[in-house]
Design a protein around this motif. Structure first.
Motif, PDB file in Angstrom:
ATOM      1  N   LEU A  29      46.652  35.927  47.552  1.00 32.74           N
ATOM      2  CA  LEU A  29      46.753  37.244  48.424  1.00 32.74           C
ATOM      3  C   LEU A  29      45.302  37.512  48.504  1.00 32.74           C
ATOM      4  O   LEU A  29      44.723  37.703  49.715  1.00 32.74           O
ATOM      5  N   CYS A  30      44.930  38.197  47.861  1.00 35.20           N
ATOM      6  CA  CYS A  30      43.330  38.401  47.491  1.00 35.20           C
ATOM      7  C   CYS A  30      42.354  37.549  48.367  1.00 35.20           C
ATOM      8  O   CYS A  30      41.175  37.748  49.242  1.00 35.20           O
ATOM      9  N   ALA A  31      42.572  36.542  48.126  1.00 35.26           N
ATOM     10  CA  ALA A  31      42.271  34.755  48.559  1.00 35.26           C
ATOM     11  C   ALA A  31      42.645  34.826  50.816  1.00 35.26           C
ATOM     12  O   ALA A  31      42.330  33.912  50.743  1.00 35.26           O
ATOM     13  N   GLY A  32      43.422  35.833  50.909  1.00 31.38           N
ATOM     14  CA  GLY A  32      43.813  35.177  52.259  1.00 31.38           C
ATOM     15  C   GLY A  32      44.744  33.948  52.164  1.00 31.38           C
ATOM     16  O   GLY A  32      44.583  33.230  53.344  1.00 31.38           O
ATOM     17  N   GLU A  33      45.208  33.225  50.887  1.00 33.22           N
ATOM     18  CA  GLU A  33      46.620  32.376  51.328  1.00 33.22           C
ATOM     19  C   GLU A  33      47.118  32.625  51.767  1.00 33.22           C
ATOM     20  O   GLU A  33      48.155  33.664  50.829  1.00 33.22           O
ATOM     21  N   SER A 335      45.581  47.482  54.710  1.00 33.29           N
ATOM     22  CA  SER A 335      46.162  45.925  54.880  1.00 33.29           C
ATOM     23  C   SER A 335      47.734  45.969  54.732  1.00 33.29           C
ATOM     24  O   SER A 335      48.385  46.256  54.197  1.00 33.29           O
ATOM     25  N   ALA A 336      48.199  44.454  55.641  1.00 30.88           N
ATOM     26  CA  ALA A 336      49.515  44.287  55.626  1.00 30.88           C
ATOM     27  C   ALA A 336      49.128  42.670  55.107  1.00 30.88           C
ATOM     28  O   ALA A 336      48.821  41.461  55.735  1.00 30.88           O
ATOM     29  N   SER A 337      49.857  42.826  53.796  1.00 33.79           N
ATOM     30  CA  SER A 337      50.381  42.109  52.723  1.00 33.79           C
ATOM     31  C   SER A 337      51.180  40.507  53.636  1.00 33.79           C
ATOM     32  O   SER A 337      51.407  39.651  53.086  1.00 33.79           O
ATOM     33  N   LYS A 338      51.845  41.355  54.557  1.00 37.55           N
ATOM     34  CA  LYS A 338      52.883  40.672  55.523  1.00 37.55           C
ATOM     35  C   LYS A 338      52.726  39.235  55.415  1.00 37.55           C
ATOM     36  O   LYS A 338      53.061  38.570  56.198  1.00 37.55           O
ATOM     37  N   ALA A 365      41.424  46.157  46.668  1.00 34.02           N
ATOM     38  CA  ALA A 365      42.213  45.752  48.177  1.00 34.02           C
ATOM     39  C   ALA A 365      42.472  44.712  48.350  1.00 34.02           C
ATOM     40  O   ALA A 365      41.545  44.149  49.031  1.00 34.02           O
ATOM     41  N   PRO A 366      43.904  44.291  48.346  1.00 33.17           N
ATOM     42  CA  PRO A 366      43.649  42.640  49.756  1.00 33.17           C
ATOM     43  C   PRO A 366      43.872  43.130  51.368  1.00 33.17           C
ATOM     44  O   PRO A 366      44.029  44.153  51.518  1.00 33.17           O
ATOM     45  N   PRO A 367      43.564  42.247  51.340  1.00 38.71           N
ATOM     46  CA  PRO A 367      42.607  41.410  53.350  1.00 38.71           C
ATOM     47  C   PRO A 367      44.621  41.701  53.448  1.00 38.71           C
ATOM     48  O   PRO A 367      45.633  41.607  53.372  1.00 38.71           O
ATOM     49  N   GLN A 386      38.981  41.244  54.324  1.00 37.24           N
ATOM     50  CA  GLN A 386      38.552  40.694  53.009  1.00 37.24           C
ATOM     51  C   GLN A 386      38.567  41.331  51.829  1.00 37.24           C
ATOM     52  O   GLN A 386      38.925  42.890  52.052  1.00 37.24           O
ATOM     53  N   ALA A 387      39.124  40.682  50.277  1.00 37.50           N
ATOM     54  CA  ALA A 387      39.567  41.821  49.661  1.00 37.50           C
ATOM     55  C   ALA A 387      37.831  42.330  49.273  1.00 37.50           C
ATOM     56  O   ALA A 387      37.221  41.438  49.153  1.00 37.50           O
ATOM     57  N   ARG A 388      38.382  43.831  49.150  1.00 36.31           N
ATOM     58  CA  ARG A 388      37.751  44.454  48.533  1.00 36.31           C
ATOM     59  C   ARG A 388      37.775  45.214  47.310  1.00 36.31           C
ATOM     60  O   ARG A 388      38.684  46.244  46.886  1.00 36.31           O
ATOM     61  N   ALA A 389      36.631  44.531  46.547  1.00 34.62           N
ATOM     62  CA  ALA A 389      36.836  45.982  45.209  1.00 34.62           C
ATOM     63  C   ALA A 389      36.336  47.076  45.428  1.00 34.62           C
ATOM     64  O   ALA A 389      34.845  47.274  45.769  1.00 34.62           O
ATOM     65  N   ARG A 390      37.053  48.501  44.815  1.00 30.98           N
ATOM     66  CA  ARG A 390      36.654  49.566  45.666  1.00 30.98           C
ATOM     67  C   ARG A 390      37.635  50.615  44.626  1.00 30.98           C
ATOM     68  O   ARG A 390      38.454  50.391  44.183  1.00 30.98           O
TER      69      ARG A 390
END
Length: 415
Positions: A29-33, A335-338, A365-367, A386-390
């Protein structure tokens, strides 16, 4: 006395691959796949032709054993497999005789239930001319089949509930399980949801609403585009997701790993329209969840949005967030993981709660995938492309359903 509610187990049957680890799921998910693929069936008189998210490698006989799997429709098979996975992840025994489970229960969500079983029955009656159906037809199709099987297999002697609240079904199931544990009525709750919207009649019904993204083999992977001016509609998907909720002190006493905690839950009804959402109703659910959790808007760092990629739904959800978060909205990560795992209908709230829990645990946080051109009506929050570490202290998971039913879960990182 109000008790803290720990999340000690997570399990899912993911569209990416069967049996994969949670870390791998979240990494994808974090890679946007995207797990969206093109679905083209040979149904008559007209094939299904649409983007869809399936679990093609899921083998219920392997996951559950053939005798048990044969007693279930696919939605219950997916739910049982996810439940077993979450239970094992929590370090709990499948053998019910090892402890008193009279206050342990199950709260499950499904929007459709066993529609595949019922459709099979209709086909046998009307297309094949059979006079009698299988004596299992009722128990295969009933909406409470998943939670019934889960309770039986794990020896859960407490409450066994099935919630059908359209796309908010499993979010409501989780919220009601949370309330049971927090009040002391239940010590452990297995909760989540499962759905399979692939029955021909169901898919055709959704198509008739004109909210589905069109079918195209070349573009299906990027078909779901929440908050984008290039959105073309939502993408249906199947799957199952489960969480183990546990009284905090009980979890600590047995040395359980704690992923995080559910801190609050808010619900509301728009009371205005069956399929057209209203910001005012969503605002009430958001504020109720925050108040229930004792959180301020400044405490919330991330929102996993309902984000269906529809022209009606996306702007209303962002408007509700703007109203609730005010000046904090501009820096609120959303973000919307759908966009990657599709819309699992009654299972959506559960898989998105798991995504939110993993975001808090891993502090990433995933994108929203494929968000190349933001719809101006959806501006005003920090959309993550894009995924962001925070630092993530607390987060919300939104589920907004047909019928105007809204459910919001407030979660905290483990501490």
């Amino acid at each position: 006395m109000m008790r803290r509610v720990a999340i000690t187990g997570l399990g899912l049957v993911s569209p990416y691959a069967p049996g994969e680890g949670l870390d791998d799921f979240f990494h994808r998910l974090c890679a946007g796949e995207s797990a969206v693929r093109h679905l083209l069936t040979d149904d008559q008189p007209r094939p299904l032709n649409m983007p869809f998210v399936s679990c093609p490698d899921f083998d219920p006989d392997m996951a559950l054993g053939k005798p048990l799997a044969s007693m279930m429709d696919r939605f219950a098979q997916l739910g049982m497999a996810a439940a077993f996975s979450a239970w094992d992840d929590a370090g709990l025994s499948r053998q019910s005789g090892e402890e008193n489970r009279d206050s342990w229960g199950c709260s499950w969500g499904t929007a459709l239930g066993g529609t595949l079983a019922y459709e099979k029955g209709y086909r046998e009656l009307w297309q094949k001319g059979r006079e009698r159906l299988s004596p299992l037809a009722v128990v295969l199709g009933m909406n409470n089949a998943a939670n019934a099987h889960i309770s039986i297999q794990l020896g859960l002697g407490g409450v066994s509930m099935s919630h059908t609240v359209a796309c908010a079904s499993s979010a409501v199931a989780i919220g009601e399980a949370f309330r049971r544990v927090r009040s002391g009525e239940a010590q452990v709750m297995l909760t989540g949801g499962s759905d399979v919207p692939q029955a021909y009649g169901v898919a055709r019904a959704w198509e008739a609403l004109r909210v589905l993204a069109p079918g195209n083999a070349e573009t299906s992977a990027q078909a779901c585009r929440p908050f984008s001016s290039e959105r073309r509609g939502l993408v249906l998907g199947e799957g199952g997701a489960a969480l183990v909720l546990e009284e905090w002190e009980h979890a600590v006493a047995r040395g359980a790993r704690i992923y995080g905690e559910i801190a609050g839950y808010g619900t509301s009804c728009d009371h205005s329209h069956l399929v057209k959402p209203e910001a005012a109703g969503q605002v009430r659910a958001l504020r109720a969840a925050l108040a229930d959790a004792g959180l301020t808007v400044a405490d919330v760092d991330y929102v996993n949005a309902h984000g269906t990629a529809t022209a009606e739904g996306d702007p209303v959800e962002i408007e509700a967030l703007r109203q609730v978060f005010g000046t904090h909205a501009a820096t609120l990560a959303v973000s919307a993981s759908k966009s990657m795992h599709g819309h699992l209908l009654g299972a959506a709230g559960a898989i998105e709660a798991i995504v939110t829990v993993l975001a808090l645990r891993q502090q990433i946080a995933p994108p929203t995938a494929h968000l190349d051109a933001l719809d101006p009506a959806c501006a005003g929050v920090e959309h993550l492309t894009q995924a962001r570490a925070r630092p993530l202290r607390a987060a919300l998971s939104n589920s907004f359903a047909f019928g105007g039913s809204n459910a919001v879960l407030a979660l905290r990182a483990a501490s």
